[in-house]
Design a protein around this motif. Structure first.
Motif, PDB file in Angstrom:
ATOM      1  N   LEU A  50      48.164  39.784  34.968  1.00 24.45           N
ATOM      2  CA  LEU A  50      47.109  38.837  34.616  1.00 24.45           C
ATOM      3  C   LEU A  50      47.695  37.548  34.045  1.00 24.45           C
ATOM      4  O   LEU A  50      47.146  36.455  34.257  1.00 24.45           O
ATOM      5  N   VAL A  51      48.802  37.675  33.316  1.00 20.99           N
ATOM      6  CA  VAL A  51      49.476  36.480  32.799  1.00 20.99           C
ATOM      7  C   VAL A  51      50.119  35.698  33.937  1.00 20.99           C
ATOM      8  O   VAL A  51      50.036  34.461  33.992  1.00 20.99           O
ATOM      9  N   LEU A  52      50.756  36.411  34.864  1.00 17.82           N
ATOM     10  CA  LEU A  52      51.402  35.742  35.995  1.00 17.82           C
ATOM     11  C   LEU A  52      50.408  34.994  36.862  1.00 17.82           C
ATOM     12  O   LEU A  52      50.739  33.952  37.456  1.00 17.82           O
ATOM     13  N   VAL A  53      49.186  35.500  36.953  1.00 15.82           N
ATOM     14  CA  VAL A  53      48.168  34.841  37.771  1.00 15.82           C
ATOM     15  C   VAL A  53      47.908  33.418  37.286  1.00 15.82           C
ATOM     16  O   VAL A  53      47.729  32.500  38.086  1.00 15.82           O
ATOM     17  N   ILE A  54      47.893  33.237  35.968  1.00  8.33           N
ATOM     18  CA  ILE A  54      47.531  31.927  35.412  1.00  8.33           C
ATOM     19  C   ILE A  54      48.728  31.112  34.942  1.00  8.33           C
ATOM     20  O   ILE A  54      48.568  29.935  34.608  1.00  8.33           O
ATOM     21  N   ALA A  55      49.921  31.716  34.899  1.00  8.18           N
ATOM     22  CA  ALA A  55      51.064  31.007  34.305  1.00  8.18           C
ATOM     23  C   ALA A  55      52.322  31.087  35.149  1.00  8.18           C
ATOM     24  O   ALA A  55      53.425  30.996  34.614  1.00  8.18           O
ATOM     25  N   SER A  56      52.193  31.262  36.454  1.00  2.00           N
ATOM     26  CA  SER A  56      53.380  31.313  37.305  1.00  2.00           C
ATOM     27  C   SER A  56      53.047  30.777  38.690  1.00  2.00           C
ATOM     28  O   SER A  56      51.874  30.725  39.089  1.00  2.00           O
ATOM     29  N   PRO A  57      54.076  30.381  39.446  1.00  2.00           N
ATOM     30  CA  PRO A  57      53.843  29.891  40.813  1.00  2.00           C
ATOM     31  C   PRO A  57      53.301  30.960  41.751  1.00  2.00           C
ATOM     32  O   PRO A  57      52.849  30.634  42.853  1.00  2.00           O
ATOM     33  N   LEU A  58      53.337  32.222  41.336  1.00  2.00           N
ATOM     34  CA  LEU A  58      52.831  33.299  42.192  1.00  2.00           C
ATOM     35  C   LEU A  58      51.313  33.288  42.285  1.00  2.00           C
ATOM     36  O   LEU A  58      50.735  33.876  43.204  1.00  2.00           O
ATOM     37  N   GLY A  59      50.658  32.653  41.318  1.00  2.00           N
ATOM     38  CA  GLY A  59      49.200  32.619  41.318  1.00  2.00           C
ATOM     39  C   GLY A  59      48.654  31.798  42.469  1.00  2.00           C
ATOM     40  O   GLY A  59      49.174  30.725  42.800  1.00  2.00           O
ATOM     41  N   VAL A  60      47.623  32.296  43.101  1.00  2.00           N
ATOM     42  CA  VAL A  60      46.974  31.624  44.226  1.00  2.00           C
ATOM     43  C   VAL A  60      45.642  31.077  43.746  1.00  2.00           C
ATOM     44  O   VAL A  60      44.796  31.827  43.257  1.00  2.00           O
ATOM     45  N   GLN A  61      45.437  29.781  43.917  1.00  2.00           N
ATOM     46  CA  GLN A  61      44.201  29.146  43.457  1.00  2.00           C
ATOM     47  C   GLN A  61      43.254  28.930  44.621  1.00  2.00           C
ATOM     48  O   GLN A  61      43.622  28.371  45.653  1.00  2.00           O
ATOM     49  N   VAL A  62      42.015  29.403  44.445  1.00  2.00           N
ATOM     50  CA  VAL A  62      40.970  29.255  45.452  1.00  2.00           C
ATOM     51  C   VAL A  62      39.712  28.776  44.754  1.00  2.00           C
ATOM     52  O   VAL A  62      39.255  29.399  43.790  1.00  2.00           O
ATOM     53  N   ASN A  63      39.156  27.658  45.230  1.00  2.00           N
ATOM     54  CA  ASN A  63      37.930  27.088  44.655  1.00  2.00           C
ATOM     55  C   ASN A  63      38.043  26.849  43.153  1.00  2.00           C
ATOM     56  O   ASN A  63      37.111  27.108  42.389  1.00  2.00           O
TER      57      ASN A  63
END
Length: 409
Positions: free
Chosen positions: A118-131
């Motif tokens: 959950l931290v990686l989703v918002i604080a790493s390049p691995l997170g994918v942003q949609v809308n």
């Protein structure tokens, strides 16, 4: 009387020792024995397979046109969903067969792993942003949504907590603080994504498990009041959430913008009538209804198969949830009961919230329909829940009255 005569008399009156179990089996309640397959709940398994197969058919129907335009082939989403279904069935089978204690041993490692993801989703390049929201992690073949893992990790933790602390859960420092802190960490990380619906799902799971786990009712009432005020504050202070909330109240007031998706969903249900337009004949999926193969797949079901088709889905899903709750109510071990109850809530809440959103009975929120909506994370998460239920259906079970999931208050 001599010692020899006493020994002979004891041998005549004492029952013979039970036969030794064959090598490789065990007689403990949580260990696998020779009849583990015979005790498995095959009705639950059959309903799961039926919903999964129907979901594949509807994903193909709802996504074919979009897949052809975006990827040059009508089977793109269908093939990916089929891979997820096979992987989910394998995972479900493994979880149904392994000793449940091995699953329980992963509770804390799973909590830590979920928090890291959950931290990686918002604080790493691995997170994918949609809308505008970052809720997925890139894993090569597909984007994984940690929220699905977080729901299962939270249920396993809460089941352990309330089974181990049953004599102390009436105290505020025990029955409220630890489970609320763990849930608050998950919910807070989801709000940072932002994922208001995911945070709401976490709090609902917490409340419903606390309700049967033994937390004092006065604490639950207070927490609901505080959660309601916090949720309302988040809505009114976020223009995006406020627009979605007002669109829920009157979607036709802004049918071209904030109310567009819900209006198109209603058009789909309305045009389906009693028997529907026929499988594959939906018009709303022709780029009128956004997310037709994802969160709003039930709108396509309503248009193509009508009231009869939607009712059939309701009945099958209802039977599956009833069977799962029945397993939870009849288990002997408290931790088993709470675990079965919790994973059943994951499936049940997902289905109820999805239909509430699609039918305009709840504010718009991306909640997939279990087993039907396209998405690997959702399907795998649902399969994990069923695998745990199948495993628990093999555990010692008795007859318990309704409402006896947890201990006394």
């Amino acid at each position: 009387m001599s010692a020899a005569r006493i020994a002979m008399q004891a041998a005549k009156t004492c029952p013979p020792a039970p036969p030794r179990a064959p090598l490789g089996t065990a007689t403990g309640g949580h260990a696998m024995d020779a009849d583990w397959l015979g005790r498995m709940d095959f009705l639950l398994l059959g309903l799961t397979l039926l919903l999964t197969l129907f979901g594949l058919v509807m994903v193909l129907s709802a996504s074919g046109v979009m897949a052809s335009r975006q990827f040059g082939g009508a089977y793109h989403f269908f093939m990916r969903q089929s891979v997820f279904a096979v992987a989910g069935l394998v995972l479900m089978s493994v979880l149904a067969a392994v000793p449940i204690k091995r699953v329980y041993a992963m509770t804390y490692p799973l909590l830590v792993l979920t928090t890291v993801l959950l931290v990686l989703v918002i604080a790493s390049p691995l997170g994918v942003q949609v809308n505008g929201a970052s809720r997925w992690i890139k894993l090569g073949f597909f984007n994984f949504q940690p929220m699905e893992m977080a729901k299962i990790a939270l249920v396993l933790y809460l089941a352990w907590f309330f089974s181990e602390k049953q004599d102390l859960v009436g105290r505020f420092s025990v029955g409220v603080v630890p489970p609320f802190v763990v849930t608050g960490i998950f919910a807070g990380l989801m709000l940072l994504q932002p994922d208001f619906g995911g945070a709401a799902m976490m709090t609902m799971l917490l409340f419903l498990i606390c309700l049967v786990g033994g937390t004092r009712f006065v604490y639950l009432v207070g927490s609901v009041a505080l959660a309601g005020m916090a949720g309302w504050t988040l809505i009114v202070n976020s223009p995006y959430r406020w627009k979605r909330f007002t669109a829920f109240l009157d979607p036709f007031a802004d049918a071209r913008d904030t109310g567009y998706q819900l209006v198109q969903s209603m058009y789909a249900f309305g045009s389906g009538g009693t028997f529907g337009a026929g499988l594959g004949a939906s018009k709303q999926k022709l780029f009128f209804l956004p997310e037709a193969h994802n969160d709003f797949i039930m709108a396509v079901v309503g248009e193509e198969l009508g009231f009869v088709g939607v009712t059939a889905v309701f009945l099958v899903m209802g039977l599956l949830c009833w069977r799962a709750f029945h397993i939870a109510m009849t288990l002997d071990d408290l931790r088993d009961r709470l675990t079965a109850y919790g994973v059943t809530l994951i499936i049940t809440l997902g289905a109820v919230l999805n239909m509430a959103v699609v039918l305009g009975s709840a504010p718009p929120k991306g909640v997939p329909m279990p087993f039907l909506s396209y998405g690997g994370s959702s399907l795998l998460g649902s399969m994990v829940c069923v695998g745990l239920l199948l495993n628990l259906s093999r555990q010692p079970r008795g007859n318990r009255p309704l409402g006896s999931l947890g201990g006394g208050r």
